[in-house]
Design a protein around this motif. Structure first.
Motif, short mmCIF file in Angstrom:
data_model
loop_
_atom_site.label_atom_id
_atom_site.label_comp_id
_atom_site.label_asym_id
_atom_site.label_seq_id
_atom_site.Cartn_x
_atom_site.Cartn_y
_atom_site.Cartn_z
N UNK A 1 4.96 6.48 2.66
CA UNK A 1 3.97 5.45 2.32
C UNK A 1 2.81 5.47 3.31
N UNK A 2 3.12 5.64 4.59
CA UNK A 2 2.07 5.73 5.62
C UNK A 2 1.15 6.92 5.36
N UNK A 3 1.76 8.06 5.00
CA UNK A 3 0.96 9.26 4.71
C UNK A 3 0.02 9.02 3.53
N UNK A 4 0.54 8.34 2.50
CA UNK A 4 -0.30 8.03 1.33
C UNK A 4 -1.48 7.16 1.71
N UNK A 5 -1.21 6.19 2.56
CA UNK A 5 -2.28 5.27 2.99
C UNK A 5 -3.34 6.00 3.81
N UNK A 6 -2.90 6.94 4.66
CA UNK A 6 -3.85 7.68 5.50
C UNK A 6 -4.68 8.65 4.67
N UNK A 7 -4.06 9.25 3.65
CA UNK A 7 -4.74 10.28 2.87
C UNK A 7 -5.56 9.74 1.72
N UNK A 8 -5.09 8.63 1.10
CA UNK A 8 -5.77 8.15 -0.12
C UNK A 8 -6.29 6.72 -0.01
N UNK A 9 -5.76 5.95 0.96
CA UNK A 9 -6.09 4.52 1.11
C UNK A 9 -5.65 3.70 -0.10
N UNK A 10 -4.81 4.29 -0.98
CA UNK A 10 -4.37 3.61 -2.20
C UNK A 10 -3.09 2.83 -1.92
#
Length: 459
Positions: free
Chosen positions: A411-420
């Protein structure tokens, strides 16, 4: 509370003893026992008050013959271990009397309980969660004080409370994310990628903290598997005898006396340790000794720790070097034994090992053996055995925590890469589900059945 038929089992160890307990649980528990119970002046159990005991006899229904003198106790639902009506027949200890009473109870309408079914009902009826239920069997199987205290803490729900706090934080996070995504027109606090990331990082730190002692917890629960290896006649059996404080292994000056593995449990500062004395490893034409050497090598592969013993009164030879190479990838302690004789091996000769765990000893004179205990603490417990912290002792719980942490990392990776934040909420929900496996809220039924099948009968 779920509806089940009435079950019965012998809840004490079957054998000679002062008292045996036959336990029933279910709606008809009191009715069934009342049919075969005869108190003073022919009283039954119809008017017995909950949480009291009544003296009388269990009689055979068909003949009216007295089977045994008993005390019957009654716990009314939901204030019982299973959260169902529970009756316990306290009879004289002994195989025949106890089994006859059990048979009579079954004839009167109860069903023989499956392994762990009483604890399973406590779980299914919501009295305890799954981690607390698993702690029950850990209490029964504990071999040391620390193992028992750790299991008791878990049975009281200390681990569950910690896990549920984390799950609630994850659930709040999911709810806030979904609310801001689904109802953008409402005046709600927006959950930005930065805010979600900060909360997730705190949750990940909490999971890391719980996982930090999981390896230690496994050892506390299951014990440490220690194997003593070396050539014949270096003092392996003498060391085993010294550690267990009895003459467990035969000791002679004849090489090859130990031809099979010998296992014993010892307690080092609350840690259960299985010590395995192996046959001396060497080239031999003796068929029986050959089998012993093969078994020794198998035990080395299974070991958590290898104690290699070398005879310091003899120079290193090819057989010693072969054993050293065989165990080089294992956690190990090297004992240069018989240091009361002439030294022909120095610590410098053992260059492929961490010299912190190479010691000169004399098992015969009791020299240097205390260093074994301190080395075990350093190798597996960072120098200190802690018994008061919340410790994850169950491999299933550890795996669930690892899965939950991995989902939070994703989830952290998703937030860093997409901000979604809506994409991140999928992984956060997976973490919430994984942690629910520990308490049993999100675990599949067949896995729950497998867990309880490992319990003993009557528990």
């Amino acid at each position: 509370m779920k509806e089940f038929d009435t079950i019965v089992a012998i809840s004490t160890v079957l054998g000679e003893g002062g008292i045996s307990i036959v336990r029933l649980s279910g709606d008809n528990a009191l009715k069934i026992v009342s049919e075969i119970f005869k108190g003073k002046k022919g009283r039954k159990l119809d008017d017995i008050k909950p949480y009291t005991m009544r003296y009388g006899h269990i009689v055979e229904k068909e003949t009216g013959d007295i089977l045994d003198e008993v005390l019957v106790s009654y716990m009314k639902a939901p204030r019982s271990f299973t959260a169902e009506d529970t009756v316990e027949i306290n009879c004289h200890g002994g195989v025949v009397a106890t089994k006859k009473i059990l048979e009579e109870v079954i004839k009167s309408g109860a069903r023989l309980a499956e392994p762990g079914e009483f604890t399973k009902r406590a779980f299914l009826n919501g009295r305890i969660d799954l981690s607390q239920a698993e702690a029950v069997i850990d209490i029964i199987r504990s071999k040391t004080d620390i193992a028992m205290k750790s299991a008791v803490q878990q049975s009281e729900g200390k681990l569950s409370k910690k896990i549920n706090l984390i799950r609630n934080k994850l659930l709040e996070l999911i709810a806030h994310i979904e609310a801001t995504v689904d109802y953008p027109e409402e005046d709600l606090e927006e959950m930005t990628a930065e805010k979600v990331s900060n909360k997730l990082e705190d949750i990940i730190d909490e999971m890391k903290n719980i996982l930090s002692n999981a390896d230690e917890g496994k050892i506390i629960r299951e014990g440490l598997n220690v194997v003593i290896v070396g050539k014949p006649n270096v003092g392996k059996s003498s060391l085993l005898n010294e550690l267990v404080s009895e003459n467990r292994a035969i000791v002679t000056d004849v090489p090859g006396t130990t031809r099979d593995v010998i296992e014993e449990f010892i307690n080092i500062e609350g840690i259960p340790i299985k010590v395995v004395d192996t046959a001396g490893i060497r080239e031999t034409e003796d068929l029986v000794e050959k089998i012993g050497v093969k078994k020794s090598k198998e035990k080395i592969k299974e070991a958590d720790l290898v104690i290699l013993m070398l005879d310091v009164s003899r120079k290193l030879d090819e057989e010693d070097i072969e054993i050293i190479n065989f165990i080089k990838d294992k956690k190990s302690i090297i004992l240069l034994n018989k240091c009361d004789l002439n030294d022909k091996i120095s610590i410098e000769d053992i260059k492929s090992f961490d010299t912190s765990y190479v010691f000169k000893t004399s098992v015969k004179e009791g020299i240097g053996l205390d260093k074994i205990k301190s080395s075990i603490k350093n190798l597996f417990f960072k120098g200190e055995i802690k018994g008061k912290d919340i410790i994850v002792t169950n491999a299933r719980h550890k795996n669930a925590l690892i899965k939950a942490k991995s989902s939070c990392d994703a989830a952290l990776d998703s937030l860093k890469n997409t901000l979604a934040v809506d994409l991140a909420s999928i992984d956060i929900r997976n973490a919430w589900l994984s942690l629910g496996e520990i308490t049993g809220e999100t675990l599949e039924e067949d896995i729950i059945d497998k867990i309880f099948s490992e319990f003993c009968l009557g528990k």
